[in-house]
Design an enzyme around this catalytic site. Sequence first.
Site, PDB file in Angstrom:
ATOM      1  N   LYS A  16     -18.201  29.657  -7.493  1.00 30.63           N
ATOM      2  CA  LYS A  16     -16.971  30.144  -6.879  1.00 30.63           C
ATOM      3  C   LYS A  16     -16.024  30.759  -7.917  1.00 30.63           C
ATOM      4  O   LYS A  16     -16.238  30.618  -9.124  1.00 30.63           O
ATOM      5  CB  LYS A  16     -16.299  28.985  -6.138  1.00 30.63           C
ATOM      6  CG  LYS A  16     -17.146  28.431  -4.991  1.00 30.63           C
ATOM      7  CD  LYS A  16     -16.430  27.306  -4.268  1.00 30.63           C
ATOM      8  CE  LYS A  16     -17.256  26.774  -3.114  1.00 30.63           C
ATOM      9  NZ  LYS A  16     -16.554  25.701  -2.373  1.00 30.63           N
ATOM     10  N   PHE A  62      -7.819  23.708   6.740  1.00 26.88           N
ATOM     11  CA  PHE A  62      -7.947  24.322   5.418  1.00 26.88           C
ATOM     12  C   PHE A  62      -8.594  25.710   5.459  1.00 26.88           C
ATOM     13  O   PHE A  62      -8.725  26.362   4.420  1.00 26.88           O
ATOM     14  CB  PHE A  62      -8.771  23.416   4.490  1.00 26.88           C
ATOM     15  CG  PHE A  62     -10.161  23.119   5.000  1.00 26.88           C
ATOM     16  CD1 PHE A  62     -11.193  24.031   4.839  1.00 26.88           C
ATOM     17  CD2 PHE A  62     -10.424  21.923   5.660  1.00 26.88           C
ATOM     18  CE1 PHE A  62     -12.470  23.769   5.309  1.00 26.88           C
ATOM     19  CE2 PHE A  62     -11.705  21.650   6.138  1.00 26.88           C
ATOM     20  CZ  PHE A  62     -12.722  22.575   5.958  1.00 26.88           C
ATOM     21  N   ARG A 110     -19.414  19.441  -9.727  1.00 28.50           N
ATOM     22  CA  ARG A 110     -18.069  19.589  -9.170  1.00 28.50           C
ATOM     23  C   ARG A 110     -17.060  18.734  -9.929  1.00 28.50           C
ATOM     24  O   ARG A 110     -15.907  19.128 -10.099  1.00 28.50           O
ATOM     25  CB  ARG A 110     -18.070  19.236  -7.684  1.00 28.50           C
ATOM     26  CG  ARG A 110     -18.622  20.348  -6.810  1.00 28.50           C
ATOM     27  CD  ARG A 110     -18.707  19.944  -5.363  1.00 28.50           C
ATOM     28  NE  ARG A 110     -18.993  21.087  -4.498  1.00 28.50           N
ATOM     29  CZ  ARG A 110     -19.455  20.980  -3.263  1.00 28.50           C
ATOM     30  NH1 ARG A 110     -19.695  19.783  -2.737  1.00 28.50           N
ATOM     31  NH2 ARG A 110     -19.681  22.052  -2.541  1.00 28.50           N
ATOM     32  N   ASN A 120     -13.527  23.668  -5.797  1.00 25.58           N
ATOM     33  CA  ASN A 120     -14.531  22.701  -6.271  1.00 25.58           C
ATOM     34  C   ASN A 120     -15.730  23.359  -6.951  1.00 25.58           C
ATOM     35  O   ASN A 120     -16.792  22.764  -7.055  1.00 25.58           O
ATOM     36  CB  ASN A 120     -14.979  21.789  -5.125  1.00 25.58           C
ATOM     37  CG  ASN A 120     -15.587  22.552  -3.969  1.00 25.58           C
ATOM     38  OD1 ASN A 120     -15.896  23.739  -4.085  1.00 25.58           O
ATOM     39  ND2 ASN A 120     -15.763  21.885  -2.843  1.00 25.58           N
ATOM     40  N   HIS A 123     -20.823  25.984  -4.297  1.00 20.20           N
ATOM     41  CA  HIS A 123     -21.216  25.826  -2.894  1.00 20.20           C
ATOM     42  C   HIS A 123     -22.711  25.571  -2.826  1.00 20.20           C
ATOM     43  O   HIS A 123     -23.480  26.113  -3.625  1.00 20.20           O
ATOM     44  CB  HIS A 123     -20.897  27.104  -2.103  1.00 20.20           C
ATOM     45  CG  HIS A 123     -21.547  27.154  -0.751  1.00 20.20           C
ATOM     46  ND1 HIS A 123     -20.991  26.564   0.364  1.00 20.20           N
ATOM     47  CD2 HIS A 123     -22.734  27.698  -0.348  1.00 20.20           C
ATOM     48  CE1 HIS A 123     -21.803  26.758   1.402  1.00 20.20           C
ATOM     49  NE2 HIS A 123     -22.858  27.443   0.995  1.00 20.20           N
TER      50      HIS A 123
END
Length: 200
Positions: A16, A62, A110, A120, A123
């Site tokens: 990410k 979220f 993570r 975090n 994925h």
Amino acid sequence: MDPPRIYVQRTLALIKPDAFDKREEIEDIILKSGFIVLQRRKLQLSPEQCSDFYADQYGKIFFPNLTAFMSSGPIIALTLARENAIAHWKTLIGPVLSNKTRETHPECLRAKYGTSELQNALHGSESFRAAEREIKFIFPNSVIEPFPSKGATEEYLSKHVNPTLLRGLTELCKHKPLNPCVTFGPNPSISHISQICLYF
């Protein structure tokens, strides 16, 4: 005793935006953990693409923050393969980061690279169906074919491979040529068999 079964799976991994600068380090860990990288792509998703990718999270509180974060910078997408890839990747990255994750799973990626439940770092596909959908989403030209079952493999070998082997080996036994490649050159099936025999 039955031989061990090796079930090769594919899963999607995303590095990410918050962990993008650590991508080389993370990819090195991935390779050292026994994964094969089948596909790799650097991209930046639009908010709309993020909404489509995380459609199963739509409606959750979220969700707007998730799509904003995931479209905030470049990501690295990887199609990973290995035995039980989905479970192994989920174990390696660990649970969604919370205050207790660093205590309960200190070695997970993570815990090492993530900073919050939203940011975090990584994925991983949740299931086989999710992996198929996500890989197709990120790599639209990829062909995801099911691995053949044991029965289908045995049927193919019995129907197509074994008869060719039998014919080729029978001819070799009958003629016992000094140079099978030259003798049976015009016959592709026998030529291939003879080359295999010479190799061994």
